[in-house]
Design a protein around this motif. Structure first.
Motif, PDB file in Angstrom:
ATOM      1  N   GLU A   1       0.834  -1.207   0.000  1.00  8.83           N
ATOM      2  CA  GLU A   1       0.000   0.000   0.000  1.00  8.83           C
ATOM      3  C   GLU A   1       0.865   1.252   0.000  1.00  8.83           C
ATOM      4  N   LEU A   2       1.915   1.248   0.807  1.00  6.97           N
ATOM      5  CA  LEU A   2       2.794   2.411   0.890  1.00  6.97           C
ATOM      6  C   LEU A   2       3.562   2.624  -0.412  1.00  6.97           C
ATOM      7  N   MET A   3       4.046   1.544  -1.018  1.00  2.00           N
ATOM      8  CA  MET A   3       4.786   1.664  -2.276  1.00  2.00           C
ATOM      9  C   MET A   3       3.883   2.178  -3.394  1.00  2.00           C
ATOM     10  N   ILE A   4       2.658   1.668  -3.468  1.00  2.00           N
ATOM     11  CA  ILE A   4       1.709   2.133  -4.480  1.00  2.00           C
ATOM     12  C   ILE A   4       1.391   3.601  -4.275  1.00  2.00           C
ATOM     13  N   ASP A   5       1.164   3.977  -3.035  1.00  5.96           N
ATOM     14  CA  ASP A   5       0.839   5.374  -2.728  1.00  5.96           C
ATOM     15  C   ASP A   5       1.994   6.296  -3.102  1.00  5.96           C
ATOM     16  N   TRP A   6       3.213   5.890  -2.799  1.00  4.90           N
ATOM     17  CA  TRP A   6       4.390   6.698  -3.134  1.00  4.90           C
ATOM     18  C   TRP A   6       4.534   6.877  -4.642  1.00  4.90           C
ATOM     19  N   CYS A   7       4.439   5.770  -5.385  1.00  3.70           N
ATOM     20  CA  CYS A   7       4.588   5.845  -6.845  1.00  3.70           C
ATOM     21  C   CYS A   7       3.441   6.650  -7.456  1.00  3.70           C
ATOM     22  N   ALA A   8       2.226   6.466  -6.948  1.00  4.79           N
ATOM     23  CA  ALA A   8       1.080   7.228  -7.450  1.00  4.79           C
ATOM     24  C   ALA A   8       1.300   8.721  -7.256  1.00  4.79           C
ATOM     25  N   GLY A   9       1.883   9.081  -6.118  1.00  2.00           N
ATOM     26  CA  GLY A   9       2.164  10.488  -5.866  1.00  2.00           C
ATOM     27  C   GLY A   9       3.157  11.062  -6.856  1.00  2.00           C
ATOM     28  N   VAL A  10       4.155  10.269  -7.224  1.00  2.00           N
ATOM     29  CA  VAL A  10       5.133  10.715  -8.225  1.00  2.00           C
ATOM     30  C   VAL A  10       4.442  10.961  -9.561  1.00  2.00           C
ATOM     31  N   LEU A  11       3.592  10.024  -9.977  1.00  2.00           N
ATOM     32  CA  LEU A  11       2.875  10.189 -11.241  1.00  2.00           C
ATOM     33  C   LEU A  11       1.932  11.384 -11.180  1.00  2.00           C
ATOM     34  N   ASP A  12       1.292  11.594 -10.050  1.00  2.00           N
ATOM     35  CA  ASP A  12       0.385  12.737  -9.902  1.00  2.00           C
ATOM     36  C   ASP A  12       1.124  14.069  -9.958  1.00  2.00           C
ATOM     37  N   SER A  13       2.410  14.054  -9.661  1.00  2.00           N
ATOM     38  CA  SER A  13       3.198  15.290  -9.707  1.00  2.00           C
ATOM     39  C   SER A  13       3.510  15.727 -11.131  1.00  2.00           C
TER      40      SER A  13
ATOM     41  N   SER B   1       5.383  13.723 -13.240  1.00  2.00           N
ATOM     42  CA  SER B   1       6.537  12.972 -13.705  1.00  2.00           C
ATOM     43  C   SER B   1       6.090  11.755 -14.504  1.00  2.00           C
ATOM     44  N   LEU B   2       6.913  11.366 -15.485  1.00  2.00           N
ATOM     45  CA  LEU B   2       6.612  10.159 -16.251  1.00  2.00           C
ATOM     46  C   LEU B   2       6.701   8.935 -15.356  1.00  2.00           C
ATOM     47  N   GLY B   3       7.568   8.999 -14.340  1.00  2.00           N
ATOM     48  CA  GLY B   3       7.603   7.965 -13.312  1.00  2.00           C
ATOM     49  C   GLY B   3       8.080   6.606 -13.768  1.00  2.00           C
ATOM     50  N   THR B   4       8.944   6.545 -14.782  1.00  2.00           N
ATOM     51  CA  THR B   4       9.399   5.234 -15.273  1.00  2.00           C
ATOM     52  C   THR B   4      10.226   4.495 -14.230  1.00  2.00           C
ATOM     53  N   VAL B   5      11.126   5.207 -13.556  1.00  3.70           N
ATOM     54  CA  VAL B   5      11.951   4.567 -12.531  1.00  3.70           C
ATOM     55  C   VAL B   5      11.088   4.147 -11.356  1.00  3.70           C
ATOM     56  N   GLU B   6      10.236   5.048 -10.911  1.00  2.70           N
ATOM     57  CA  GLU B   6       9.398   4.748  -9.753  1.00  2.70           C
ATOM     58  C   GLU B   6       8.432   3.596 -10.032  1.00  2.70           C
TER      59      GLU B   6
ATOM     60  N   GLU C   1      13.591  -9.089 -13.404  1.00  3.82           N
ATOM     61  CA  GLU C   1      15.015  -8.974 -13.711  1.00  3.82           C
ATOM     62  C   GLU C   1      15.309  -7.821 -14.664  1.00  3.82           C
ATOM     63  N   VAL C   2      14.416  -7.567 -15.623  1.00  2.00           N
ATOM     64  CA  VAL C   2      14.617  -6.460 -16.564  1.00  2.00           C
ATOM     65  C   VAL C   2      14.543  -5.123 -15.825  1.00  2.00           C
ATOM     66  N   HIS C   3      13.574  -5.002 -14.929  1.00  3.58           N
ATOM     67  CA  HIS C   3      13.452  -3.756 -14.170  1.00  3.58           C
ATOM     68  C   HIS C   3      14.669  -3.551 -13.269  1.00  3.58           C
ATOM     69  N   LYS C   4      15.163  -4.603 -12.640  1.00  6.68           N
ATOM     70  CA  LYS C   4      16.348  -4.477 -11.798  1.00  6.68           C
ATOM     71  C   LYS C   4      17.567  -4.092 -12.632  1.00  6.68           C
ATOM     72  N   TRP C   5      17.687  -4.684 -13.804  1.00  5.38           N
ATOM     73  CA  TRP C   5      18.797  -4.358 -14.708  1.00  5.38           C
ATOM     74  C   TRP C   5      18.746  -2.886 -15.102  1.00  5.38           C
ATOM     75  N   SER C   6      17.555  -2.409 -15.419  1.00  3.50           N
ATOM     76  CA  SER C   6      17.387  -1.008 -15.790  1.00  3.50           C
ATOM     77  C   SER C   6      17.746  -0.085 -14.626  1.00  3.50           C
TER      78      SER C   6
END
Length: 399
Positions: free
Chosen positions: A305-317, A319-324, A376-381
């Motif tokens: 829940e906390l991770m989703i909320d954090w990433c959602a906040g980044v997108l709402d700001s 930002s494209l939020g690809t890393v998040e 694994e692809v996301h970790k590599w990125s």
């Protein structure tokens, strides 16, 4: 979770009540296709009920605007309390992500023709990007795309192959991604909106897969001389890869939202089982080995829940939020896998049967670890980004 608007909170409550009271009984409905997914007949029946209840496409407002990502999370988590919930409420992939993309990139004419039927729940859609490995095509690396598009007067002609195209069988709207060497595309990719079915798109195979929640399965298909009017290009020429990120960042997060809802429900079922079932003179939950798994689940649910909320906040700001979104996708999918596994283990033999949705959630979450890029692809990125940041810091020190 961060505070959201009263409208979004009320909608989330309505969705939860609808899913628990109206949709959960459909989980035993026998109307399924060859690989176990709900038939379109069943989907449309449930959507009619959602429309009547005022919870159809609840993440999009009447004026066409979207809820914020944080508000969307509140609603989509509730829709995921049943594997059928996202289908009934029209918050399921790939439609939810396709609606988001068309809404952000499409012209008014394209929105009227292709977006409206999706928002109204009258049609399903498919996103044509991934290509067969044996063909050497694009998978996690979209730059390997071999499907091509070329101009022919006021039309574009598309040829290629695609695979793992979710929902292609039975879809009415398609977003096709193809590479181009035309001068005005700068060697990039283009996206096109197409009416489906089309005789130029031949479905070669719809394999049985570990997951069974998505109508139409995950098709492999051939595109042969598909002619699309230039007016049906989605966005600008050559911007397809950028638009893919516009879609994928929130789509990854939406997957996290829906499947968190499913794991919350699976956890509820496992808790109920452990509090009722007795062994060796006491209920299962009073045995540390079982109780600790359920405690771990509670911790992991909170972390998700906390991770989703954090990433959602980044997108709402803005930002494209690809890393998040990559970080959220890795973190949440791996946590949900552990939650689902714990639920199966707590319930023992019952956990691997079709008597509850716990077994299905385990299968769906296993597939989710691959959807929209494997862990694994996301970790590599992310590792590449860490290296770039380190190099930048070293260069700054040297300067």
């Amino acid at each position: 979770m961060t505070e959201i608007s009263a409208h979004a909170a009320a909608m989330a409550a309505k969705v939860e009540a609808f899913v628990r009271q109206t949709i959960v009984p459909y989980e035993r409905d026998p109307r399924r296709d060859h690989h176990g997914a709900p038939t379109d007949e069943l989907v449309m029946e449930m959507r009619a009920l959602a429309r009547e209840a005022g919870v159809l496409t609840p993440h999009i407002n009447a004026d066409g605007s979207h809820l914020t990502q944080r508000e969307t999370a509140a609603v989509l988590i509730k829709s995921g309390l049943s594997p059928l919930g996202p289908l009934a409420c029209n918050t399921m992939a790939p439609d939810e992500g396709n609606m988001y993309l068309i809404g952000h990139v499409g012209s008014p004419e394209l929105k009227e023709r292709f977006l409206a039927p999706l928002v109204e729940g009258r049609a399903r859609s498919a996103f044509f990007m991934t290509e067969p490995a044996e063909w050497g095509g694009a998978g996690s690396d979209p730059s390997m795309m071999k499907t091509t598009c070329r101009k022919d007067g006021n039309q574009w002609v598309i040829n290629g192959r695609k695979t793992f195209i979710t929902g292609a069988q039975g879809a009415m709207v398609g977003i096709v991604m193809a590479a181009s060497d035309e001068d005005d595309t700068r060697g990039g990719a283009c996206m096109f909106l197409v009416d489906l079915p089309d005789e130029a798109i031949r479905i070669d195979e719809v394999p049985n897969t570990i997951d069974t929640s998505m109508p139409g399965g995950h098709a492999t298909l051939t595109i042969e001389n598909l002619r699309v009017p230039a007016t049906q290009m989605l966005g600008e020429p050559g911007e397809g890869f950028r638009y893919a990120q516009v879609r994928l960042s929130p789509a990854r997060l939406s997957h996290c939202m829906r499947w968190l809802g499913g794991c919350i429900r699976a956890h509820e079922i496992a808790v109920d089982y452990a509090c009722r079932r007795e062994a060796f003179g006491k209920t299962l939950i009073d045995h540390e080995g079982v109780g600790f798994m359920l405690a771990e689940n509670r911790i992991l649910i909170q972390q998700c829940e906390l991770m989703i909320d954090w990433c959602a906040g980044v997108l709402d700001s803005g930002s494209l939020g690809t890393v998040e979104s990559s970080m959220a996708k890795v973190s949440v999918s791996e946590a949900l896998m552990k939650i689902a596994d714990n639920c199966v283990q707590v319930m023992g033999g019952t956990g691997v049967t079709e008597r509850t949705i716990v077994e299905q959630m385990f299968r769906e979450i296993r597939a989710f670890r691959i959807y929209d890029g494997p862990t694994e692809v996301h970790k590599w990125s992310l590792a590449k980004k860490i290296k770039r940041e380190w190099k930048h810091a070293q260069d700054a020190k040297a300067g």
